[in-house]
Design a protein around this motif. Structure first.
Motif, PDB file in Angstrom:
ATOM      1  N   ARG A 107       0.845  -1.194   0.000  1.00 43.58           N
ATOM      2  CA  ARG A 107       0.000   0.000   0.000  1.00 43.58           C
ATOM      3  C   ARG A 107       0.882   1.246   0.000  1.00 43.58           C
ATOM      4  NH1 ARG A 107      -4.799   0.491   4.417  1.00 43.58           N
ATOM      5  NH2 ARG A 107      -5.467  -1.287   3.176  1.00 43.58           N
ATOM      6  N   ASP A 134      -2.342  -3.133  -3.654  1.00 45.09           N
ATOM      7  CA  ASP A 134      -3.326  -2.752  -2.637  1.00 45.09           C
ATOM      8  C   ASP A 134      -3.645  -1.273  -2.899  1.00 45.09           C
ATOM      9  OD1 ASP A 134      -4.697  -3.775  -0.063  1.00 45.09           O
ATOM     10  OD2 ASP A 134      -3.798  -1.923   0.633  1.00 45.09           O
ATOM     11  N   ASN A 153      -3.649   2.331  -3.841  1.00 47.68           N
ATOM     12  CA  ASN A 153      -2.727   3.191  -4.612  1.00 47.68           C
ATOM     13  C   ASN A 153      -1.560   2.465  -5.265  1.00 47.68           C
ATOM     14  OD1 ASN A 153      -4.170   5.538  -4.126  1.00 47.68           O
ATOM     15  ND2 ASN A 153      -3.087   5.969  -2.219  1.00 47.68           N
ATOM     16  N   THR A 164     -11.034  -9.069  -6.897  1.00 47.34           N
ATOM     17  CA  THR A 164     -11.505  -8.742  -5.544  1.00 47.34           C
ATOM     18  C   THR A 164     -12.947  -8.248  -5.602  1.00 47.34           C
ATOM     19  OG1 THR A 164      -9.250  -8.184  -4.960  1.00 47.34           O
ATOM     20  CG2 THR A 164     -10.955  -7.497  -3.419  1.00 47.34           C
ATOM     21  N   PHE A 221     -14.432   3.902  -4.366  1.00 46.75           N
ATOM     22  CA  PHE A 221     -14.818   3.663  -5.761  1.00 46.75           C
ATOM     23  C   PHE A 221     -13.556   3.417  -6.589  1.00 46.75           C
ATOM     24  CE2 PHE A 221     -17.000   5.321  -9.773  1.00 46.75           C
ATOM     25  CZ  PHE A 221     -17.781   4.186  -9.913  1.00 46.75           C
ATOM     26  N   GLY A 222     -12.648   2.598  -6.027  1.00 50.95           N
ATOM     27  CA  GLY A 222     -11.414   2.269  -6.727  1.00 50.95           C
ATOM     28  C   GLY A 222     -11.525   0.885  -7.321  1.00 50.95           C
ATOM     29  N   ASN A 223     -10.444   0.127  -7.244  1.00 53.80           N
ATOM     30  CA  ASN A 223     -10.432  -1.204  -7.847  1.00 53.80           C
ATOM     31  C   ASN A 223     -11.535  -2.087  -7.263  1.00 53.80           C
ATOM     32  OD1 ASN A 223      -9.367  -4.171  -7.521  1.00 53.80           O
ATOM     33  ND2 ASN A 223      -8.542  -3.385  -9.422  1.00 53.80           N
ATOM     34  N   VAL A 224     -11.623  -2.158  -5.944  1.00 57.13           N
ATOM     35  CA  VAL A 224     -12.569  -3.093  -5.315  1.00 57.13           C
ATOM     36  C   VAL A 224     -14.008  -2.572  -5.410  1.00 57.13           C
ATOM     37  CG1 VAL A 224     -13.177  -4.301  -3.188  1.00 57.13           C
ATOM     38  CG2 VAL A 224     -10.766  -3.897  -3.739  1.00 57.13           C
ATOM     39  N   ASP A 239     -16.062   8.450  -2.361  1.00 49.39           N
ATOM     40  CA  ASP A 239     -14.619   8.229  -2.478  1.00 49.39           C
ATOM     41  C   ASP A 239     -13.913   9.345  -1.729  1.00 49.39           C
ATOM     42  OD1 ASP A 239     -14.511  10.409  -4.161  1.00 49.39           O
ATOM     43  OD2 ASP A 239     -13.796   9.296  -5.917  1.00 49.39           O
ATOM     44  N   ALA A 240     -12.585   9.444  -1.898  1.00 48.35           N
ATOM     45  CA  ALA A 240     -11.849  10.430  -1.100  1.00 48.35           C
ATOM     46  C   ALA A 240     -12.289  11.860  -1.432  1.00 48.35           C
ATOM     47  CB  ALA A 240     -10.352  10.250  -1.332  1.00 48.35           C
ATOM     48  N   ALA A 293     -13.119   1.074   1.134  1.00 48.37           N
ATOM     49  CA  ALA A 293     -12.098   2.136   1.105  1.00 48.37           C
ATOM     50  C   ALA A 293     -10.953   1.767   2.042  1.00 48.37           C
ATOM     51  CB  ALA A 293     -12.725   3.469   1.470  1.00 48.37           C
ATOM     52  N   GLY A 351     -15.579  -5.056   1.575  1.00 49.45           N
ATOM     53  CA  GLY A 351     -14.593  -5.061   0.492  1.00 49.45           C
ATOM     54  C   GLY A 351     -13.232  -4.631   1.005  1.00 49.45           C
ATOM     55  N   ALA A 352     -13.205  -3.636   1.894  1.00 46.18           N
ATOM     56  CA  ALA A 352     -11.949  -3.160   2.485  1.00 46.18           C
ATOM     57  C   ALA A 352     -11.479  -4.133   3.551  1.00 46.18           C
ATOM     58  CB  ALA A 352     -12.152  -1.788   3.099  1.00 46.18           C
ATOM     59  N   ASN A 353     -10.235  -3.971   3.961  1.00 44.36           N
ATOM     60  CA  ASN A 353      -9.717  -4.728   5.102  1.00 44.36           C
ATOM     61  C   ASN A 353      -9.963  -3.941   6.371  1.00 44.36           C
ATOM     62  OD1 ASN A 353      -8.465  -7.096   3.911  1.00 44.36           O
ATOM     63  ND2 ASN A 353      -7.094  -5.661   2.885  1.00 44.36           N
TER      64      ASN A 353
HETATM   65  P1  NAD Z   1      -7.966   1.875  -4.582  1.00 41.40           P
HETATM   66  O1  NAD Z   1      -6.826   2.770  -4.311  1.00 41.40           O
HETATM   67  O2  NAD Z   1      -8.169   1.356  -5.970  1.00 41.40           O
HETATM   68  O3  NAD Z   1      -9.351   2.583  -4.151  1.00 41.40           O
HETATM   69  C1  NAD Z   1      -9.553   3.134  -2.887  1.00 41.40           C
HETATM   70  C2  NAD Z   1     -10.837   3.958  -2.934  1.00 41.40           C
HETATM   71  O4  NAD Z   1     -11.135   4.442  -1.621  1.00 41.40           O
HETATM   72  C3  NAD Z   1     -10.728   5.198  -3.831  1.00 41.40           C
HETATM   73  O5  NAD Z   1     -11.959   5.401  -4.498  1.00 41.40           O
HETATM   74  C4  NAD Z   1     -10.486   6.315  -2.836  1.00 41.40           C
HETATM   75  O6  NAD Z   1     -10.892   7.596  -3.322  1.00 41.40           O
HETATM   76  C5  NAD Z   1     -11.346   5.849  -1.679  1.00 41.40           C
HETATM   77  N1  NAD Z   1     -10.975   6.462  -0.403  1.00 41.40           N
HETATM   78  C6  NAD Z   1      -9.744   6.684   0.111  1.00 41.40           C
HETATM   79  N2  NAD Z   1      -9.839   7.298   1.296  1.00 41.40           N
HETATM   80  C7  NAD Z   1     -11.154   7.464   1.544  1.00 41.40           C
HETATM   81  C8  NAD Z   1     -11.884   8.018   2.608  1.00 41.40           C
HETATM   82  N3  NAD Z   1     -11.262   8.552   3.673  1.00 41.40           N
HETATM   83  N4  NAD Z   1     -13.250   8.010   2.553  1.00 41.40           N
HETATM   84  C9  NAD Z   1     -13.884   7.482   1.479  1.00 41.40           C
HETATM   85  N5  NAD Z   1     -13.238   6.932   0.431  1.00 41.40           N
HETATM   86  C10 NAD Z   1     -11.887   6.925   0.470  1.00 41.40           C
HETATM   87  O7  NAD Z   1      -7.838   0.672  -3.533  1.00 41.40           O
HETATM   88  P2  NAD Z   1      -8.494  -0.771  -3.601  1.00 41.40           P
HETATM   89  O8  NAD Z   1      -7.491  -1.699  -4.185  1.00 41.40           O
HETATM   90  O9  NAD Z   1      -9.857  -0.673  -4.173  1.00 41.40           O
HETATM   91  O10 NAD Z   1      -8.577  -1.133  -2.044  1.00 41.40           O
HETATM   92  C11 NAD Z   1      -9.669  -0.713  -1.217  1.00 41.40           C
HETATM   93  C12 NAD Z   1      -9.714  -1.593   0.016  1.00 41.40           C
HETATM   94  O11 NAD Z   1      -9.828  -2.954  -0.387  1.00 41.40           O
HETATM   95  C13 NAD Z   1      -8.486  -1.530   0.921  1.00 41.40           C
HETATM   96  O12 NAD Z   1      -8.894  -1.715   2.268  1.00 41.40           O
HETATM   97  C14 NAD Z   1      -7.674  -2.732   0.482  1.00 41.40           C
HETATM   98  O13 NAD Z   1      -6.806  -3.202   1.503  1.00 41.40           O
HETATM   99  C15 NAD Z   1      -8.802  -3.719   0.214  1.00 41.40           C
HETATM  100  N6  NAD Z   1      -8.431  -4.827  -0.659  1.00 41.40           N
HETATM  101  C16 NAD Z   1      -7.947  -4.613  -1.913  1.00 41.40           C
HETATM  102  C17 NAD Z   1      -7.638  -5.716  -2.716  1.00 41.40           C
HETATM  103  C18 NAD Z   1      -7.204  -5.565  -4.149  1.00 41.40           C
HETATM  104  O14 NAD Z   1      -7.048  -6.601  -4.828  1.00 41.40           O
HETATM  105  N7  NAD Z   1      -7.033  -4.359  -4.676  1.00 41.40           N
HETATM  106  C19 NAD Z   1      -7.767  -7.025  -2.202  1.00 41.40           C
HETATM  107  C20 NAD Z   1      -8.276  -7.198  -0.912  1.00 41.40           C
HETATM  108  C21 NAD Z   1      -8.591  -6.081  -0.149  1.00 41.40           C
END
Ligand code: NAD
Length: 427
Positions: free
Chosen positions: A85, A157, A159, A201, A230-233, A253-254, A305, A326-328
């Motif tokens: 991350r 993970d 970013n 995911t 609203f990112g990858n997951v 989202d952020a 998120a 979806g988040a950890n």
């Molecule tokens: P990402 O960077 O693609 O997306 C993160 C999203 O969260 C973005 O839309 C961002 O704007 C938003 N965000 C950030 N801070 C915020 C806040 N304070 N309030 C509201 N929204 C906020 O990340 P991702 O890969 O989608 O991961 C999201 C979560 O899923 C994390 O907890 C990560 O550990 C978990 N996760 C990811 C994967 C994976 O394969 N990418 C697998 C398992 C778990």
């Protein structure tokens, strides 16, 4: 501009910390571990945590320093596995907790891995592409001592993405003098990545929601869904929910929160954000406040998120039937109890977001055998593993009369500690 972050970020005994949250979860599972409980202290410690300094040359001629970590929580069942991350809030405490949740997740899904996680305390938006590449390469080189295809395999993970994995794979390969595709997963397809990994995911979140909704007597089609992140997951899950006939009525989202009672066009919104647009400026949504977002009425709420989002206060007022993590670590233990008392079912992170690591496992296997599968084969196998893991967790929750989270921990910790006991202590 010097964007260095200040030094070591460990806050011992902070009750809000993700590591303390994880320790409380272990305390809840220990009474259910039978004779294996004698090994439970193993779960409360990380096997190994490496903190590294990452100096880089900035484009403006200055030198900036960043703090990076790689934690390996438990390696009893196989090599470490877990994401990397890049975020300004990364701390040793957070990385330790995330590595421990990976131990539990990998064991709950019966993947042959231990748990690990890494991170760099940096806001990558403040770096140029060249600076981001130098940061990634120096971080990889610094943690190169403890990672490797049969030691510990990082993945994307928050970013971090397939380009960052490509730089990590190249740096590691240069340092060992051979192309080592299996050192990271979530790589681009052209470098030994797996079809379906990017979406895995979000797809797993969708499968977990669909199966649990069915067991509660409702369908995804026609459901009202709110997604935080609203990112990858969150983005991929939202698209799959919409494709299955659900209405996404709220997103955050952020940059802020938005709503549309008639359903948000999440496909168009995702493309808009991917091209640099602000979610709150997307046409066809109404910007709402943080308070209004948490007050939206839904059938399914997906926190996707960061950790610590569903707090005690929010758990008291949230209006939903099902939370699919979806988040950890998005739900605090106190919030978990409140949701339980309010009959709101929580599908825990260690199952709900395990689709990513499951397809990472497929990628690693494909890299070792240099034989690649079709996307249909990958999605079929993912579906089967997720559905079977969920069924086992639901059965354990009924048998022990505990939440789905504690049930997932019972299954996972039993596997980890059985391996610990069989291996015995060295020397
Ligand atoms: P990402 O960077 O693609 O997306 C993160 C999203 O969260 C973005 O839309 C961002 O704007 C938003 N965000 C950030 N801070 C915020 C806040 N304070 N309030 C509201 N929204 C906020 O990340 P991702 O890969 O989608 O991961 C999201 C979560 O899923 C994390 O907890 C990560 O550990 C978990 N996760 C990811 C994967 C994976 O394969 N990418 C697998 C398992 C778990």
């Amino acid at each position: 501009m010097n964007t260095s972050t200040p030094g070591l970020s460990y806050v011992p005994n902070n009750p809000q910390s993700p590591w303390q949250m994880y320790l409380q979860q272990v305390d809840r599972v220990t009474p259910h571990l039978g004779h294996l409980a004698r090994w439970s202290e193993t779960l409360k410690r990380c096997k190994r945590v490496l903190a590294v300094d990452i100096p880089i040359n900035k484009d403006d001629g200055t030198v900036a320093h960043y703090e990076g970590f790689r934690a390996q929580h438990n390696l009893s069942r196989g090599p470490g596995k877990g994401g990397v991350r890049f975020h300004p809030d990364v701390s040793i405490d957070e990385v330790m907790a995330l590595s421990a949740w990976m131990t539990v997740k990998n064991a709950a899904l019966n993947l042959p891995y231990g748990g690990a996680k890494g991170g760099v305390r940096v806001d990558p938006k403040l770096l140029t592409r060249g600076e981001l590449e130098r940061l990634t390469r120096r971080y990889t080189s610094e943690i190169g001592l403890i990672i490797g295809p049969d030691k510990d395999i990082p993945a994307p993970d928050v970013n971090t993405n397939d380009q960052i994995m490509a730089w990590m794979m190249d740096t590691y390969s240069m340092n060992v003098g051979a192309t080592a595709t299996g050192v990271v997963t979530g790589k681009p397809i052209a470098l030994g990545g797996s079809l379906g990994r990017r979406e895995a995911t979000g797809r797993g979140v969708y499968i977990a929601a669909r199966e649990t909704a069915r067991s509660l007597g409702f369908d995804i089609a026609g459901s009202r869904i709110v997604v935080q992140g609203f990112g990858n997951v969150g983005g991929i899950a939202a698209k799959l929910f919409k494709a299955a006939g659900a209405k996404i009525i709220g997103l955050q989202d952020a940059s802020g929160s938005v709503a549309n009672e008639g359903g948000i066009d999440v496909d168009a919104a995702f493309d808009f954000v991917a091209l640099g647009g602000k979610l709150t400026e997307f046409k066809g949504v109404t910007p709402i406040t943080e308070g209004e977002f948490w007050a939206l009425k839904s059938d399914i709420f997906v926190p996707a998120a960061l950790e610590n989002q569903l707090t005690e206060a929010r758990a008291k007022t949230i209006s939903t039937r099902l939370v699919v993590e979806g988040a950890n670590g998005p739900t605090t233990p106190a919030a978990d109890d409140i949701l339980h008392d309010r009959n709101i079912i929580v599908v825990p992170d260690v199952i709900a977001n395990a689709g990513g690591v499951t397809v990472s496992y497929f990628e690693w296997v494909q890299d070792f055998s240099s034989f690649f599968w079709t996307e249909a084969e990958i999605n079929d196998r993912l579906e089967r593993i997720m559905v079977e893991a969920l069924k086992a967790v639901v059965a354990a929750s009924e048998k022990h009369k505990v939440s789905l989270r504690t049930a997932a921990f019972i299954i996972a910790c039993t596997r980890v500690l059985a391996a610990r006991e069989l291996r015995g202590l060295y020397p």
